[in-house]
Write an enzyme that holds these catalytic residues in place. Sequence first.
Site: not given
Ligand code: GLP
Length: 241
Positions: A67, A136, A143, A138
């Site tokens: 992403d 959340n 989302e 995702h």
């Molecule tokens: C982010 C990314 C995801 C990621 C998730 C968790 O916004 N879009 O690909 O896996 O949220 O992020 P983090 O590992 O920084 O907690």
Amino acid sequence: MKTHIFPDYPQLCQAVAQNVINCVNAKPNALICIAGGDTPLGVFAALVEAQKQGHVDFSHTQFLGLDEWLGLSKADKGSCREMVWHHFFDKLTLRDKQICFFDGLTTHPQEECQRVDRYIDQHGPIDCIVLGIGMNGHIGFNEPGASLDNTCHVIDLDAVTQAVSVKYFDTQRNVQQGISLGLKTILAAKKIVLMASGEKKAGIVAQTVNHPASRDIPSTLVKTVTQASLYVDKAAANALE
Ligand code: GLP
């Protein structure tokens, strides 16, 4: 979904990295997708070290980006592209053709989605995907409420995601949209490692495990496929029974 709990973050990362290493050792030209974000940073380090030690060879492996924040490029600290290149791709000697990653600066997001979908049609399905979990629930930028039929698509980011996003950036960004692999592509991966670390993820990890699979919490959907496992450290497993 089998849950693996590790005493600390380094051991969690070693175990997740071993999944990727096993996959590439079994299939050198495997298609691998690893999330950006903070969670997999230790996995990147473990994989770079494994290649250095000769335990794995990524020279024939294909890498797919999960992403990206729309509007951000590799030059923007905290973009997915910047994080994955800085911590991983730049440290392996990869050729450009080994990588397919969303261009967050695209002025034609639909065409960018089609470009990545075409790449997946040619090289997919994904052999091994390592996913983080958003606060959340995702996965990628799928989302709450995301469609199971989605392939690559543009998303209006949830308020939680926008609020959390400030942790990645050193200047104020107003990220409102993301571009992401869809649930259809993600859940079709041959191996799925859902990964979480730290106390702050304990609540969403418990929801992921205990809540029935629902599009309201996309991480719960991973439970519906047999090839998925949850990898967490002790802190992130804190709210599990
Ligand atoms: C982010 C990314 C995801 C990621 C998730 C968790 O916004 N879009 O690909 O896996 O949220 O992020 P983090 O590992 O920084 O907690």
